[in-house]
Design a protein around this motif. Structure first.
Motif, PDB file in Angstrom:
ATOM      1  N   GLN A 192       0.817  -1.298  -0.125  1.00  0.00           N
ATOM      2  CA  GLN A 192       0.129  -0.088   0.101  1.00  0.00           C
ATOM      3  C   GLN A 192       0.950   1.211  -0.111  1.00  0.00           C
ATOM      4  OE1 GLN A 192      -3.403  -0.372  -0.286  1.00  0.00           O
ATOM      5  NE2 GLN A 192      -3.343   1.999  -0.697  1.00  0.00           N
ATOM      6  N   ASP A 241       0.842   4.166  -2.752  1.00  0.00           N
ATOM      7  CA  ASP A 241       0.414   5.330  -2.384  1.00  0.00           C
ATOM      8  C   ASP A 241       1.586   6.621  -2.668  1.00  0.00           C
ATOM      9  OD1 ASP A 241      -1.830   4.532  -1.598  1.00  0.00           O
ATOM     10  OD2 ASP A 241      -1.642   4.588   0.596  1.00  0.00           O
ATOM     11  N   ALA A 294       0.293  -4.029  -6.775  1.00  0.00           N
ATOM     12  CA  ALA A 294      -0.275  -2.722  -6.595  1.00  0.00           C
ATOM     13  C   ALA A 294       0.339  -1.859  -7.497  1.00  0.00           C
ATOM     14  CB  ALA A 294       0.282  -2.356  -5.221  1.00  0.00           C
TER      15      ALA A 294
END
Ligand SMILES: [Zn+2]
Length: 428
Positions: A175, A179, A213
């Motif tokens: 994550q 981000d 991701a």
């Protein structure tokens, strides 16, 4: 205001890997006209002086004018550990690279190294580069701020690692990688002359979740490049197999998670299986060849001619600090030597192409930099083809431009860089 730079002019009208020296254009007494940071015209000096009689002239004499060099794969945070002794890839990362990259948690350190790196790159005639940073967003900020201050066309990305194979202090999460990469991308991509590159270090230091991701982020921003490492050393390939038992091969660890595509730039790609090669060709991916790194770390012999013949875009790269030089001249020399060990003598025109126009094609910048042609951004260098006594005595016997240039390719360094213009402004 229009200005003229005079000298020998070398540029490319076609792909020198496919067409050899016939792809190059050489003007023995030529000129480049610049206006507002771009190239307005290239041609014989007499013609351009007549066309622009009021333009101020910088006469570089018999220096060779070329597009600035483009380094397609570099780790600017490793500037201070270049030429570290005695290790192969996995030990080299653990012993030298990761401890140095940890220091980039300090933004002041990142700023100092970024300044040193850009000083060195420009002194060696490298006017564009595609860099890995570290896991720290401040390392990306420092790189882009320094590039922006100097007006350099540069690409870079935050290097992502979240597996236990990377040391504590250089690990994020899937994550956080998404981000923080996204925030940096939104801040820097397309700002002035800068581009963001999505950058998983390589599959051994990322979990499948992190690769997935970053694959999603790339799918959301398909105009961005994605850079990573592929099949550099045999030990590394075995390591990848043990970490990804389901994968068909190394490339599959990227392909499965959305990290294979036409805007991918893979560093090294030395030991490819036939399926990997076929897939790279099929999707139109690109390869960064890092010959001083490949010999320095003992990785192997990249097949430059074979990859180009298969239709893959290839560019040269220093891979500093795995590579042992900041000089694209030294990098061309190493590419020549590696190809010789595979039975191929790359022509000087091909070596020059791989460090300029071909490198720009690899980074999808061929409309902007990497060649001297009307409309291109004015990033150029002037080469002294007699920069040392050893080079001068050899070049004195040259009967054509290639014989004059080859001693500088093989023996030249930053002493050969007699002038550097970035965006039309003279840096040195
Ligand atoms: Zn690298």
């Amino acid at each position: 205001m229009i200005e003229l730079i005079l000298g020998q002019v070398l540029s490319f009208g076609a792909d020198a890997m496919a067409e050899g020296p016939g792809a190059a254009r050489h003007e023995a007494r030529g000129a480049v006209a610049l206006e507002a940071g771009r190239i307005l015209a290239v041609g014989p000096a007499g013609d351009l002086r007549a066309r622009y009689p009021a333009a101020p002239v910088t006469d570089m004499g018999d220096k060779l004018l070329s597009a600035g060099f483009i380094d397609t794969h570099v780790h600017y945070p490793q500037t201070a550990i270049i030429a570290s002794w005695g290790k192969r890839l996995i030990d080299w990362l653990g012993t030298y690279t990761f401890p140095e990259e940890m220091r980039f948690a300090d933004p002041a350190h990142a700023e100092r190294v970024a300044k040193t790196y850009f000083d060195l790159a420009l002194a060696h005639g490298t006017t564009s580069m595609c860099s890995y940073c570290t896991i720290h967003p401040a390392s990306v900020e420092a790189f882009f701020l320094e590039a922006e201050a100097r007006g350099v066309r540069a690409l870079a990305g935050r290097t992502c690692m979240d597996r236990a194979t990377a040391p504590e202090g250089l690990r994020d999460t899937a994550q956080a990688a998404y981000d923080e990469s996204k925030a940096l991308l939104e801040r820097w991509h397309g700002r002035n002359r800068l581009s963001y590159v999505i950058t998983p270090r390589f599959s051994p230091t990322s979990t499948p979740d992190q690769l997935l991701a970053l694959g999603s982020l790339w799918a959301e921003h398909p105009d961005c490049l994605m850079q990573t490492h592929l099949s550099e050393q045999v030990d590394e390939i075995a390591w990848v197999k043990s970490l990804y038992p389901q994968a068909r091969d190394y490339l599959d660890t990227y392909e499965t998670f959305g990290l294979l595509g036409a805007n991918a730039v893979y560093g090294h790609a030395i030991h490819l299986a036939p399926r990997e090669m076929a897939r790279l060709v099929e999707v139109g991916a690109g390869l960064a060849h890092c010959p001083t790194s490949n010999t320095f770390i003992g990785s192997g012999l990249f097949d430059t001619a074979g990859m180009a013949a298969a239709g893959l875009r290839v560019g040269l790269a220093t891979d500093t600090g795995g590579g042992s030089s900041f000089s694209m001249l030294r990098t061309m020399a190493a590419a020549y030597e590696v190809a010789q060990l595979r039975g191929v003598a790359l022509h000087p025109a091909q070596l020059w192409y791989l460090a300029t126009t071909g490198a720009a094609r690899l980074l999808r910048l061929e409309e902007k930099v990497g060649n001297l042609a009307p409309g291109m951004e004015a990033d150029l260098i002037a080469l002294d083809l007699a920069s040392t006594p050893a080079i001068a005595q050899r070049a004195a016997r040259a009967e054509n431009v290639w014989e004059a240039l080859f001693p500088t390719i093989m023996m030249g360094d930053d002493r050969a860089i007699a002038g550097v213009w970035v965006g039309g402004k003279r840096h040195r």
